[in-house]
Design an enzyme around this catalytic site. Sequence first.
Site, PDB file in Angstrom:
ATOM      1  N   ASP A 175      -4.113   6.952  -3.455  1.00 13.13           N
ATOM      2  CA  ASP A 175      -3.959   5.876  -2.469  1.00 13.13           C
ATOM      3  C   ASP A 175      -4.427   4.579  -3.110  1.00 13.13           C
ATOM      4  OD1 ASP A 175      -3.835   4.279  -0.256  1.00 13.13           O
ATOM      5  OD2 ASP A 175      -5.272   5.406   0.952  1.00 13.13           O
ATOM      6  N   GLU A 221     -11.397   0.763  -0.310  1.00 17.78           N
ATOM      7  CA  GLU A 221     -10.508  -0.350   0.024  1.00 17.78           C
ATOM      8  C   GLU A 221     -11.254  -1.385   0.842  1.00 17.78           C
ATOM      9  OE1 GLU A 221      -7.210   0.638   2.671  1.00 17.78           O
ATOM     10  OE2 GLU A 221      -8.248   2.458   3.305  1.00 17.78           O
ATOM     11  N   GLU A 271      -7.262  -1.852  -3.130  1.00 20.74           N
ATOM     12  CA  GLU A 271      -7.724  -0.473  -2.940  1.00 20.74           C
ATOM     13  C   GLU A 271      -7.521   0.342  -4.208  1.00 20.74           C
ATOM     14  OE1 GLU A 271      -6.875   3.215   0.198  1.00 20.74           O
ATOM     15  OE2 GLU A 271      -5.382   1.631  -0.045  1.00 20.74           O
ATOM     16  N   ASP A 274       0.861  -1.186   0.000  1.00 20.97           N
ATOM     17  CA  ASP A 274       0.000   0.000   0.000  1.00 20.97           C
ATOM     18  C   ASP A 274       0.900   1.239   0.000  1.00 20.97           C
ATOM     19  OD1 ASP A 274      -1.973   1.886   0.319  1.00 20.97           O
ATOM     20  OD2 ASP A 274      -2.779   1.079   2.198  1.00 20.97           O
ATOM     21  N   HIS A 324      -7.046  11.062   5.412  1.00 22.35           N
ATOM     22  CA  HIS A 324      -8.356  10.693   5.958  1.00 22.35           C
ATOM     23  C   HIS A 324      -9.142  11.984   6.175  1.00 22.35           C
ATOM     24  CE1 HIS A 324      -6.218   6.907   7.694  1.00 22.35           C
ATOM     25  NE2 HIS A 324      -6.654   6.695   6.464  1.00 22.35           N
ATOM     26  N   HIS A 383     -12.108   5.593   2.848  1.00 20.81           N
ATOM     27  CA  HIS A 383     -12.158   6.956   3.402  1.00 20.81           C
ATOM     28  C   HIS A 383     -12.139   8.001   2.296  1.00 20.81           C
ATOM     29  CE1 HIS A 383      -7.775   6.924   2.619  1.00 20.81           C
ATOM     30  NE2 HIS A 383      -7.841   5.689   3.065  1.00 20.81           N
TER      31      HIS A 383
END
Length: 472
Positions: free
Chosen positions: A256, A358, A453, A245, A333, A325
């Site tokens: 992300d 994710e 994700e 990640d 976040h 998120h």
Amino acid sequence: MGDDMSLDAAEPRPEETRADAESGPTEEEASCANPLDNTDTETLTKNQKKNKKKKEKKAGGGGEGETTAPAEEADDGEEGEDDGEGAEDEGGEGAAKKKKKKKKKGGGLKQTDPPTIPISKFYPSGIYPEGEIQQYNDDNLWRTRSDEKRELERLDANLYNDVRQASEVHRQVRKYVQKIAQPGIRLFDMCEKLEQCTRNLIEERGLQAGVGFPTGCSLDYVAAHWTPNAGDQTVLTYDNVMKVDFGVQLNGRIIDCAWTVAHNPKYDQLLKAVKESTDMGIRTAGIDVRLCDVGEAIQEVMESYEVELDGKTFPVKCVRNLNGHSIAPYQIHAGKSVPIVKGGEQTKMEEGEFFAIETFGSTGKGYVREDLECSHYMKNYDVGHVPLRLPRAKQLLGVIDRNFGTLAFCKRYLDRIGETKYQMALKNLCDAGILQMYPPLCDVKGSYVAQYEHTILLKPTNKEVLSRGDDY
């Protein structure tokens, strides 16, 4: 040589002259015409010899003489040679085109291995490829045809281009990492190579462009937030399930994206369950969609799978206390959580928002807790001025503000910029509420957790899966 021979063959035109003479003129006219024809022929022959010598000289002196010779011959020759020379010109132009094509094919820019050439060099126009486009469902289909919504997208073209550039960097870096993430590699080395490639391709510029957050390479029952600290000797093995990640940021916009590496095929069903659950979450997401509805759709897919490991069958469970998120500039976040089980928030997704969708699937309890040594830290986004007594803590906070701002960082990053003996100051900043610790999140030992994700953007007319690639 072939060109010269064709010119000699096409040069003399006495047949045309004799034909004209026999059809009309008298003997006296013919006797007057013949010497002129002979004189012209001699003149043409001399010109041809000169041209031949010029061509041979240029052919011996350099490669460019071959393409320029037809033009010189056309200038020196008489009108009677137009047909022959025209054919030669066409041949010369054809040869030049072939040369240009070859040069273009051989001279194209290619990425190095490992990647070091900035992504901007491959897109000199400054326009980067868009991700996967998905249409909205049901009541939002009208957005596709709305002129007003299209105009809103046009106004945000620069923003979209930034996140597409960061996404392209992510795709190229992970393509390289997928090759080197083989059994036997030290995870510390893998993370260092990955992050250096990211810095090279995005052309790291302080807080303007660089790594989005520390590379997570959590193994087996560790679900997230683990990265090796200095001196860690952990090595990837054939039977490990590793979640990779990492993030890329440009002008604060963070991509992300994560995937799972498992070399042993016995984990295939686990990875398939999580990957399909993530895809279902992406398909369900949209403007005015309730977050709880996304979680319910994800859970339905995830829990339809089971995996057999060493003769025992395990149901694949959603890790219920891990969520996707929303993402805001310099804030990984941003406030909204996307659950992966039913019964979450009734809050709706909104136009223009970025989300990290994710999912985590586990063969264990499906619930994580904080454990192991902490490596991830991040400055609280809304923290104001907090008085500090320790001079070292003040100095370290200044370093963090200049280098990371409110982006997440790890101890390796502090080591990289030359910081030493920072443990006490780091603890003091956490105790004061300025920094937040993010320890590794673990399910029960002996279990296996997988993760996939993607970052999506809810545009006015459609949703774009920015980080989508050929791999997943």
